[in-house]
Structure formats: C-alpha cells, structure tokens
Enzyme design. Structure first.
Site, PDB file in Angstrom:
ATOM      1  N   SER B  22     -12.557-141.822  -8.728  1.00  0.00           N
ATOM      2  CA  SER B  22     -11.895-140.965  -7.422  1.00  0.00           C
ATOM      3  C   SER B  22     -11.136-139.888  -7.871  1.00  0.00           C
ATOM      4  CB  SER B  22     -11.359-141.729  -6.555  1.00  0.00           C
ATOM      5  OG  SER B  22     -11.181-141.471  -5.394  1.00  0.00           O
ATOM      6  N   HIS B  49     -16.113-140.349  -5.921  1.00  0.00           N
ATOM      7  CA  HIS B  49     -16.011-140.112  -4.417  1.00  0.00           C
ATOM      8  C   HIS B  49     -15.834-138.538  -4.299  1.00  0.00           C
ATOM      9  CE1 HIS B  49     -13.678-144.060  -4.104  1.00  0.00           C
ATOM     10  NE2 HIS B  49     -14.848-144.198  -4.018  1.00  0.00           N
ATOM     11  N   ASP B 142     -11.086-148.713  -4.357  1.00  0.00           N
ATOM     12  CA  ASP B 142     -12.518-148.994  -4.605  1.00  0.00           C
ATOM     13  C   ASP B 142     -12.686-149.295  -6.244  1.00  0.00           C
ATOM     14  OD1 ASP B 142     -15.092-149.089  -3.990  1.00  0.00           O
ATOM     15  OD2 ASP B 142     -15.358-146.935  -4.128  1.00  0.00           O
TER      16      ASP B 142
END
Ligand SMILES: C[S@@+](CC[C@H](N)C(=O)[O-])C[C@H]1O[C@@H](n2cnc3c(N)ncnc32)[C@H](O)[C@@H]1O
Lengths: 269, 202
Positions: B22, B49, B142
């Site tokens: 991310s 992401h 995540d």
C-alpha cells in the site's frame, strides 16, 4: 472454510430444489461468497448451512442475493458514459424507437444513469429501457428509484466527468438521507427477472449493456450469454461490457467492431 | 537449481510470487523491478492499493522498469510464468484452479479493492506450497490474514522490514501476527526474489 466437494453439493441442491444453476460461475469468487455467508450467518457446520438452504425458501432468497455480487454505482467509469453520449446515442437518433437492455442491472443505478443520458440527448421519449436481473430483491429496489444520499457526491462527480452539464441534484428529491429520482426518468423502464443462465432472448435491441456480470461466469457460460446477446442485437446495434470484460475469447467476436478505447462493440456482420 | 534454501530453513519451489503493498510500496517496486533477472521461472502478481481510476498508468510505469512483460489483468487471463501481472483498480483479483485469473467487484475488504488479503487467500487456496507471498510498506491492516492463509497451505511468507518501509504499519501487523517467515530490507527482498528464479541467466 468450505471444501470443493461441499460447494458441489450446495450447487446441486440449489439446482435440484430451486432450479438455480450456479455451476458455471467462476469458482474462486463463488467460494469466497459462500465462505462469507457461512461466517456472517454463523453456521456451526456445513451440514447446517446446507440444511437451511435446502429447507428454508426465505433463507434461499438471502443466499442467492448474497451469493451474487450486487455492487453498482451511477455513471460508473465516466468515460464509458461519455462515449455513449457522444458516439453511440447520436447514431440511434433516426430510429423510431430505441430499445435498450440492461442485463444484470442490480439495484438500477446504471439504468437511471442511462435514462438521464437519454433525456439530455432528447431521446428518452422514444426509448424503452428493459432492466433485468436474476434477483427479484434488487429489482424491487431498482423499481423504486431510491438511493442513498451519501453516494450522490460521488455520482454527481462521475456525472460531470461523463460530460453532464446539468445540476445533478435537479434529477432527484432528497428525503431523510435518501433520494428519489424523478418519476419522469422511470417512466420508460421495464423491470423483470431474467436469468442469463437459463432464460431466452425476449426482444431485439439497439443497445445491450451487461457490465460486471460476465466476470462472475466461466468462459463456457460467457459464451452462452454472448450468443444470447448476439441473437438479441439488431444490425448496427451495440453491446457494452464492463471495463475488464471482453469479446476476445468469444465466437461472436468476428461480427463486432470495438469502439476506440472503450468496452463497447458495434455489430457489423 | 530447482530449490532454494532460505534462512528460515525452508526450501521453496515456487510457481507464483504475489506481492502486496500500500502506501510507500510503489517506490519499493520501482527498485525491485529493474533488478529482476529475466526470464522469470514464476508468475509475479502485484496487488497495490491505489485510487480507483481505471487508467493503466501504473502498469505502464512498471513496464518501463523491466524487460519482463507487464500486464494489467483482464478477466480470464491465463497465468503464465515469466510475466508480471498487476491487479486492476477497483476489482479484487482471484486465481482459479484452471490456471486463469478471475475478477470480482464485490465489497471492499480492509477499505480496499483490490484487497491484498483477497488475492493472497485465493492464491493460497490454488497454489498451496508453490506460493510465495510478500508484503510491503503500507498504512493498512490488509495482507496479514492473507499471509496467514499462505502459511497454512504450506506457502512461504516474506515481509518488508518495517523500519525500512515508508509506512511500517502494514508489515508490522504481519510480524506481530506471527505470519512472517522472513523479514527483509529492500536489497534483501530483491536478492530473495531473484534467488527464487530458477531460470535466470547468470
Ligand atoms: C456487480 S452487479 C453489476 C451491476 C451493474 N451492471 C454495474 O456494472 O454496475 C452484477 C449483477 O448481475 C446479476 N446476476 C448474476 N447472475 C445473473 C444471472 N445469471 N442472470 C441475470 N443476472 C445475474 C446479479 O444479481 C447482480 O445484480
């Protein structure tokens, strides 16, 4: 976590008891959905999950609704709608009627977006929008034309990016955190259940939109559905798919020409 | 050299490497990609992401950094070794048993679509011990559940050393959760991934 054989059992039940055939759905996503429901609804074992699905028609409704993915939005992928506005709809203006089919319309956001587009290019009065889905529940919600207020900011941004120039809020009235879209937009919509796995073609169309539905199907089922669309498309009509879907693997591909840069194909053969 | 012996004492024979990241992970990838030594003996799947725009600038950016082919995944693409696959914006990326990808636009997981957990879990289910999962920099939780799934099906997990990450939260979550077989800095990660490659020219 559900085992592969258990999935097979459940799918067999769904077909035998209710006539829903999910065997040709992409397995990885289906498995996630079943696991998610198993956890959400707190079944202590697979046997209990299976028993509930087999014996409780009300639960079946929920099960099918949650097994399928119903996520949608208005003016999703704005450039797509821009292309519809500037390249597709202008070629249909000479027609006495315009017939559009939204296959897998979910809760209707896409259909209302299209109605707005048609209204703005002054074609709504002679259009009919057939909106179908497997799930009666989402259609019920689509019919009402009521959406959550909190999504409107994003939708109105999408609308502007798609080339819309009206004040988006003139299309609805707000009421307690929800909005209802103007009756006038819904007048030309016909909602009906239709299962792409088992139901037949029911008309001839100038534009079919089936977006983010084929990703849930195996290639075999995709081929069946694309053939169904091919049979339902008039000469020089259009087929629109989701942003990651394609005609590439399909036998109908040779009769279609893709519009530059968008997942929209025109039937040329 | 079919197998690599790794610090943790495991040996890994892998056909798929899946990297999740991310905030701060793009920089790591932009250092990793030019250092890859093609041809790759495995498929390299990247889930990062990003804002949900459907444009393909990220895939383009990556492709400028390596001679390995880079592809943003379309529905039903076949998973081939020697290729880098990028999860498209706004879809979860899943792997099917028949060796193809499938996409899914269901609810966000950990506020994210694509979600790293979704791809890790799906890859673990399909690839089992043939899988290596790598988790990079990020401010989100995540990836940890996904690494856990990879470990439980016999795969191997690697996490970026949090103090070498722009945002250490995501890799730290995985370490705290006890799901990291190995913790490496960026040069270490690069070496590790090149060592997995059994067909590299040397
Ligand atoms: C992700 S939604 C897509 C909504 C909208 N077209 C969009 O792109 O935003 C997928 C829809 O397909 C419907 N669907 C799934 N299987 C179907 C089938 N066999 N026949 C008709 N509709 C189906 C689901 O009920 C769901 O509403």
């Amino acid at each position: 976590m559900i085992e592969e054989e258990e999935i097979d059992l459940l799918l067999k039940d769904l077909y035998e008891v209710y006539g829903y055939d999910f065997t040709q759905y992409a397995r990885a996503s289906l498995k996630r959905r079943i696991n998610r429901l198993w956890t959400l609804d707190k079944f202590p074992s697979f046997a209990e999950l299976r028993y509930r699905v087999r014996s409780d028609p009300d639960y079946l409704k929920r099960f099918v609704e949650e097994l399928t993915v119903n996520v949608t939005e208005m003016f999703r992928d704005p450039t797509y709608y821009r292309t519809l506005r500037t390249e597709v709809l202008p070629t249909l203006t000479a027609k006495p009627f315009i017939r559009i089919w939204h296959a897998g319309c979910s809760t209707g956001e896409e259909v209302f977006s299209m109605a707005i587009l048609l209204k703005e290019v002054r074609l709504l009065h002679k259009s009919i929008l057939y909106a179908t889905d497997l799930n009666p529940e989402v259609l019920e919600s689509a019919r009402k034309g009521i959406f959550s207020m909190s999504a409107m900011k994003q939708y109105s941004e999408n609308y502007i990016l798609s080339g819309g120039t009206t004040d988006f809020s003139t299309y609805y009235t707000a009421h307690y955190g929800r909005v209802k879209f103007n009756e006038e937009l819904a007048e030309k919509m016909v909602f009906s259940t239709h299962n792409l796995v088992s139901d037949r073609s029911f008309n001839e169309f100038d534009l079919i939109l089936c977006r983010n539905v084929l990703i849930y199907f195996t290639k075999t089922l995709q081929e069946r559905v694309l053939t169904l669309f091919d049979e339902s498309l008039a000469p020089l009509s259009y087929l629109g798919l989701g942003s990651k879907e394609t005609l590439k693997f399909s036998s109908i591909q040779s009769r279609y020409k893709q519009l530059e840069g968008e997942k929209i194909w025109r039937k040329i053969g | 050299m079919a197998k690599n012996r790794l610090n943790a004492g495991h040996s890994v024979d892998c056909s798929v490497v899946v990297i999740g990241g991310s905030t701060g992970s793009i920089d790591v990838l932009l250092r990793l990609l030019p250092a890859l030594q093609p041809p790759l003996s495995f498929a390299l799947i990247i889930v990062v992401h990003r804002r949900n725009t459907a444009d393909s600038t990220l895939a383009h950016l990556f492709s400028l950094k390596t001679s390995v082919p880079v592809k943003e995944v379309d529905d039903k693409d076949v998973i081939r070794p020697g290729t880098i696959y990028l999860a498209p914006a706004d879809y979860h990326l899943l792997l099917e048993r028949d060796g193809t990808f499938s996409l899914d636009d269901s609810e966000k997981i950990n506020y994210s679509r694509p979600s790293i957990d979704v791809t890790f879990e799906s890859a673990a289910d399909v690839c089992g011990s043939q899988l290596v999962g790598v988790l990079l920099s990020g401010a989100n939780a995540d990836g940890t559940a996904g690494l856990k799934a990879i470990k439980s099906t016999g795969g191997f997990t690697v996490v970026q050393e949090p103090n070498t990450a722009q945002v250490g939260f995501m890799p730290q979550q995985a370490i705290s959760g006890g799901v990291a077989d190995n913790v490496l800095d960026i040069p270490g990660l690069i070496r590790f991934i090149n060592d997995l490659n059994t067909t590299r020219s040397r």
